[in-house]
Write a protein that holds these residues in place. Structure first.
Motif, PDB file in Angstrom:
ATOM      1  N   HIS A   9       6.320  29.375 -25.820  1.00  0.00           N
ATOM      2  CA  HIS A   9       6.282  27.915 -25.745  1.00  0.00           C
ATOM      3  C   HIS A   9       4.838  27.452 -25.635  1.00  0.00           C
ATOM      4  CE1 HIS A   9       5.929  29.039 -21.488  1.00  0.00           C
ATOM      5  NE2 HIS A   9       5.187  27.951 -21.416  1.00  0.00           N
ATOM      6  N   ARG A  23     -16.025  21.613  -8.203  1.00  0.00           N
ATOM      7  CA  ARG A  23     -16.244  20.732  -9.353  1.00  0.00           C
ATOM      8  C   ARG A  23     -15.546  19.419  -9.114  1.00  0.00           C
ATOM      9  NH1 ARG A  23     -13.821  25.079 -13.316  1.00  0.00           N
ATOM     10  NH2 ARG A  23     -15.339  26.739 -13.023  1.00  0.00           N
ATOM     11  N   HIS A  61      -3.808  28.478 -11.914  1.00  0.00           N
ATOM     12  CA  HIS A  61      -4.829  29.248 -12.623  1.00  0.00           C
ATOM     13  C   HIS A  61      -5.228  28.534 -13.908  1.00  0.00           C
ATOM     14  CE1 HIS A  61      -0.958  31.070 -14.068  1.00  0.00           C
ATOM     15  NE2 HIS A  61      -1.524  30.719 -15.194  1.00  0.00           N
ATOM     16  N   GLY A  99       2.019  52.658  -0.073  1.00  0.00           N
ATOM     17  CA  GLY A  99       2.338  53.308  -1.341  1.00  0.00           C
ATOM     18  C   GLY A  99       1.399  54.433  -1.672  1.00  0.00           C
ATOM     19  N   LYS A 100       1.871  55.307  -2.520  1.00  0.00           N
ATOM     20  CA  LYS A 100       1.169  56.536  -2.814  1.00  0.00           C
ATOM     21  C   LYS A 100      -0.125  56.267  -3.580  1.00  0.00           C
ATOM     22  CE  LYS A 100       2.048  61.094  -4.573  1.00  0.00           C
ATOM     23  NZ  LYS A 100       2.347  61.723  -5.795  1.00  0.00           N
ATOM     24  N   LEU A 101       0.005  55.377  -4.563  1.00  0.00           N
ATOM     25  CA  LEU A 101      -1.133  55.105  -5.435  1.00  0.00           C
ATOM     26  C   LEU A 101      -2.332  54.596  -4.665  1.00  0.00           C
ATOM     27  CD1 LEU A 101      -0.195  53.279  -8.698  1.00  0.00           C
ATOM     28  CD2 LEU A 101      -1.346  55.454  -8.371  1.00  0.00           C
ATOM     29  N   GLN A 109       5.775  20.147 -18.590  1.00  0.00           N
ATOM     30  CA  GLN A 109       4.619  20.242 -17.705  1.00  0.00           C
ATOM     31  C   GLN A 109       3.955  18.873 -17.561  1.00  0.00           C
ATOM     32  OE1 GLN A 109       1.579  23.548 -18.016  1.00  0.00           O
ATOM     33  NE2 GLN A 109       0.404  21.904 -18.917  1.00  0.00           N
ATOM     34  N   SER A 161     -11.979  20.105  -7.775  1.00  0.00           N
ATOM     35  CA  SER A 161     -11.454  21.473  -7.851  1.00  0.00           C
ATOM     36  C   SER A 161     -12.341  22.402  -7.044  1.00  0.00           C
ATOM     37  CB  SER A 161     -11.449  21.995  -9.289  1.00  0.00           C
ATOM     38  OG  SER A 161     -10.814  21.115 -10.156  1.00  0.00           O
ATOM     39  N   LEU A 218      -5.770  22.070 -16.645  1.00  0.00           N
ATOM     40  CA  LEU A 218      -4.842  21.151 -15.993  1.00  0.00           C
ATOM     41  C   LEU A 218      -5.478  20.576 -14.718  1.00  0.00           C
ATOM     42  CD1 LEU A 218      -1.933  20.142 -16.416  1.00  0.00           C
ATOM     43  CD2 LEU A 218      -1.180  21.917 -14.848  1.00  0.00           C
ATOM     44  N   ALA A 219      -6.160  21.429 -13.975  1.00  0.00           N
ATOM     45  CA  ALA A 219      -6.843  20.967 -12.763  1.00  0.00           C
ATOM     46  C   ALA A 219      -7.865  19.879 -13.094  1.00  0.00           C
ATOM     47  CB  ALA A 219      -7.531  22.147 -12.073  1.00  0.00           C
ATOM     48  N   GLU A 220      -8.612  20.104 -14.154  1.00  0.00           N
ATOM     49  CA  GLU A 220      -9.605  19.121 -14.631  1.00  0.00           C
ATOM     50  C   GLU A 220      -8.972  17.753 -14.866  1.00  0.00           C
ATOM     51  OE1 GLU A 220     -13.261  19.607 -15.140  1.00  0.00           O
ATOM     52  OE2 GLU A 220     -12.247  21.390 -14.428  1.00  0.00           O
ATOM     53  N   GLY A 237       4.021  28.137 -16.577  1.00  0.00           N
ATOM     54  CA  GLY A 237       5.112  28.743 -17.332  1.00  0.00           C
ATOM     55  C   GLY A 237       6.106  27.742 -17.873  1.00  0.00           C
ATOM     56  N   LEU A 238       5.756  26.459 -17.847  1.00  0.00           N
ATOM     57  CA  LEU A 238       6.677  25.446 -18.361  1.00  0.00           C
ATOM     58  C   LEU A 238       6.263  25.030 -19.766  1.00  0.00           C
ATOM     59  CD1 LEU A 238       6.880  23.024 -15.299  1.00  0.00           C
ATOM     60  CD2 LEU A 238       8.578  24.705 -16.003  1.00  0.00           C
ATOM     61  N   ASP A 239       7.224  24.500 -20.507  1.00  0.00           N
ATOM     62  CA  ASP A 239       6.899  23.874 -21.781  1.00  0.00           C
ATOM     63  C   ASP A 239       5.862  22.791 -21.565  1.00  0.00           C
ATOM     64  OD1 ASP A 239       8.853  25.292 -22.978  1.00  0.00           O
ATOM     65  OD2 ASP A 239      10.338  23.713 -22.853  1.00  0.00           O
ATOM     66  N   LEU A 240       5.016  22.606 -22.576  1.00  0.00           N
ATOM     67  CA  LEU A 240       3.977  21.594 -22.469  1.00  0.00           C
ATOM     68  C   LEU A 240       4.526  20.221 -22.148  1.00  0.00           C
ATOM     69  CD1 LEU A 240       1.634  22.355 -25.444  1.00  0.00           C
ATOM     70  CD2 LEU A 240       1.172  22.578 -23.010  1.00  0.00           C
ATOM     71  N   GLN A 269       4.652  49.306  -7.354  1.00  0.00           N
ATOM     72  CA  GLN A 269       3.269  49.615  -6.992  1.00  0.00           C
ATOM     73  C   GLN A 269       2.275  49.079  -8.013  1.00  0.00           C
ATOM     74  OE1 GLN A 269       3.955  53.857  -6.715  1.00  0.00           O
ATOM     75  NE2 GLN A 269       3.680  53.768  -4.494  1.00  0.00           N
ATOM     76  N   SER A 282      -5.336  35.492 -10.451  1.00  0.00           N
ATOM     77  CA  SER A 282      -4.374  36.051  -9.507  1.00  0.00           C
ATOM     78  C   SER A 282      -5.116  37.026  -8.602  1.00  0.00           C
ATOM     79  CB  SER A 282      -3.239  36.736 -10.257  1.00  0.00           C
ATOM     80  OG  SER A 282      -3.575  38.053 -10.570  1.00  0.00           O
TER      81      SER A 282
END
Ligand SMILES: Nc1ncnc2c1ncn2[C@@H]1O[C@H](COP(=O)(O)OP(=O)(O)OP(=O)(O)O)[C@@H](O)[C@H]1O
Ligand code: SF4
Ligand SMILES: [Mg+2]
Lengths: 343, 252
Positions: A224, B241, B217, B24-26, B194, B229, B221-223, B188-191, A165, B54
């Motif tokens: 990294h 952009r 995100h 869900g409860k929350l 990537q 973009s 990198l997008a630039e 999340g990859l090494d430079l 959740q 995100s």
């Protein structure tokens, strides 16, 4: 049973002092073991945040597991380790380590989803840590958990939630709450924020940094990503194929790296110039040609020798650390010539 | 790249909305508005980046543009025509023309499959319908993603992260798509990895004349990689952009 390290040590001794760390794994293919960490040492003072920057397979996780006594049983490890000025005996058993991890060292590892039980309320999972390491009643453990949630900027009703959740950032904070519950002197973190988006990641990093200052907690932060280490650390060690390449204060190391590897690695950061306006056939990021040597074929001298753009004859010998500014560089050319960042 | 067919929209979204119910409860039965009347066009041959935090709707949008999920309202278009969601066969054909690649390659392939099996999967599915006489040129495909042919008999679980990501890219190319959608493929990859994979994708876009949507995100990198973009926030496009000279275009 060996006497565990007490929590009232000489305030002047570093929280962690590591020397000659070596980690080997038996190799499936070759005769000899694969040496994945080769003779590393470092020191972390109270409240200091030290980062380890390294690529996949460089041995970062093995380092984190070694100093927390969590290496898998097939690993062979030797080191001189002192926590709060007291040596950790080479023959330390699981009981010793478990005590140390509960009282003095907190840990957060790569995948937060694996660290939490899916069917147990997250507040109870934090309380469990306290119950097993503190002689407290369930009630005081619960109170302490509420305090922790508050410290980590989490709403108190999160206590009753199940992991699924929560958002990634919230889950990661719960894992942090577990690691911080017993107020450790040292927090060892192995890429715990890699799965988070950048904004959430920076929030978590800022939070940890604040807590580390408030509690004078030492940090060993492994990543990294230079961007992450720039946020949170005072000092960075750059690791490549199991050895240090360079270490120094975060700002100078990232702004003016001395080691050829660090220079090339930072050149890979997508920020140097706006490539967008380049035509497609010329729009390329800088890369480091080649690949890191496999653990079975490590060069005897400098580990970076096959990819280094400024290699010379003497690189066949193992480089000794050369003092550079407020840090050290393990390169035979350090300080002698101006090293270009590429050919 | 400007003028003529380059300005035609390969993919488009017109005022699409998508809402999820989070149980869900929350959260009670809170409604999450993942896409909120979003409109955009992906031009032929361009690299378009979708950036945003995100929860801004990037991945939902990607699934809609890959025809994997139908929005609650609004239209998704391919080559200027609204896609016929009800026509299952037509949709199957369309799906091979737009390929979506995710962040975690380990989750995208079965660890017990060999590289060859992974690549044969889409090939078999596709050949039954399309051109049965065409054999896949393995060597060529592997070379394109810079994978050593030695990996063909190896199981996915014994490949390194970089090899796995290349394999997933190769698999996406098997059906000869017009467009590639990369959802946090470089995150999340090494430079160094990537940068290598990003260059690989740039090369593929160039050599195959692909259209590419890069979801990330990482706005730096997008630039670097994308012609344009779009910044997403709360299910809408809030900013666009591009390079200062992109509108004048016309570079060789
Ligand atoms: N249990 C094991 N048995 C054999 N080899 C291992 C074992 N664990 C790790 N290794 C090897 O040791 C080397 C270093 O691994 P380690 O996990 O420490 O790297 P890392 O820097 O943390 O990488 P990543 O960034 O991918 O997490 C790698 O070559 C890896 O394959
Ligand atoms: S020791 Fe030699 S090979 Fe190693 S980084 Fe320095 S110059 Fe390059
Ligand atoms: Mg690791």
């Amino acid at each position: 049973m060996t006497k565990p390290i007490d929590s009232n040590p000489d305030p002047k001794s570093p929280v962690l002092r590591l020397d000659r760390l070596e980690v080997r794994y038996p190799s499936r293919t070759a005769e000899s073991d694969a040496v994945v960490v080769d003779g590393l040492g470092c020191e972390i003072a109270r409240g200091q945040a030290v980062g380890v920057l390294g690529e996949s397979g460089s041995g970062k996780t093995s380092l984190a597991l070694a100093v927390t006594g969590l290496l898998p049983s097939e690993a062979r490890c030797s080191m001189e380790l002192e926590i709060l000025g007291r040596p950790v005996p080479a023959a330390a058993d699981e009981r010793f380590w478990r005590r140390l991890r509960g009282d003095t060292i907190g840990m957060v590892f790569q995948q937060p989803s694996l660290a939490l039980h899916p069917m147990r309320r997250v507040g109870l999972q934090v309380a469990d840590v306290l119950l097993s390491h503190r002689p407290w009643s369930a009630r005081s453990c619960r109170r302490k958990v509420m305090e922790l949630l508050d410290e980590l900027d989490l709403e108190s009703d999160i206590f009753q939630a199940f992991p699924h959740q929560l958002s990634g950032g919230q889950r990661q904070r719960i894992v942090l709450a577990q690691a911080l519950a017993c107020e450790p002197s040292l927090l060892v973190a192995d890429e715990p924020t890699t799965a988070l988006d950048r904004k959430t990641e920076i929030q978590v990093l800022e939070l940890v940094r604040r807590l580390s200052r408030e509690r004078q907690m030492a940090l060993l932060w492994i990543s990294h990503d230079p961007g992450v280490l720039a946020e949170i650390t005072d000092r960075i060690y750059v690791m490549y194929a199991g050895r240090w390449m360079e270490e120094g204060p975060t700002e100078s190391l990232l702004a003016e790296p001395n080691h050829p590897y660090t220079k090339l690695l930072l050149d890979c950061l997508p920020r140097r110039k706006a490539l967008r306006s380049e035509p497609l056939d010329r729009r390329r990021l800088t890369v480091i040609p080649g690949m890191a040597p496999p653990a079975s074929e490590l060069p005897s001298g400098c580990r970076f020798v096959d990819r280094c753009p400024v290699v010379t004859e003497s690189c066949g010998e193992k480089p000794s650390p050369v003092p550079m500014g407020q840090g050290r560089t393990w390169c035979v050319r350090a300080g002698s010539t101006r090293l270009g960042s590429g050919p | 790249m400007s003028g003529g067919p380059a300005d035609r929209a390969v993919l488009s979204a017109a005022n699409i909305s998508m809402r999820y119910r989070r149980g869900g409860k929350l959260s009670g039965s809170e409604q999450i508005q993942a896409l909120d009347g979003m409109s955009l066009e992906v031009r032929s041959g361009e690299i378009l980046a979708l950036v945003g935090p995100s929860g801004s709707g990037k991945s939902t949008l990607a699934r809609c543009l890959a025809f994997l999920e139908r929005p609650d309202s609004g239209e998704v278009g391919f080559q200027g025509e609204a896609v016929p969601w009800e026509d299952v066969l037509a949709m199957r054909g369309l799906r091979r023309r737009v390929q979506l690649v995710f962040q975690d390659p380990a989750r995208a392939v079965s660890p017990r499959f060999t590289t060859e099996q992974v690549l044969r999967e889409p090939q078999q599915a596709w050949q039954q319908r399309a051109s049965p006489q065409r054999a896949l040129d393995w060597a060529q495909l592997l070379a394109e993603v810079e994978l050593d042919p030695k990996v063909l008999p190896m199981r996915a679980r014994s490949l390194s992260g970089g090899q796995l990501q290349r394999l997933v890219l190769a698999r996406a190319l098997v059906t000869e798509p017009d467009a590639l959608l990369l959802d946090e493929t470089f995150s999340g990859l090494d430079l160094s990895l990537q940068a290598k994979l990003a260059n690989l994708v740039l090369g593929l876009v160039e050599s195959r004349g692909l259209t590419c949507v890069l979801i990330t995100h990482n706005s730096a990198l997008a630039e670097q990689l994308a012609d344009r973009s779009l910044v997403l926030s709360q299910g809408r496009v809030v900013d666009e952009r591009s390079a200062p000279d992109a509108s004048t275009g016309g570079t060789s």
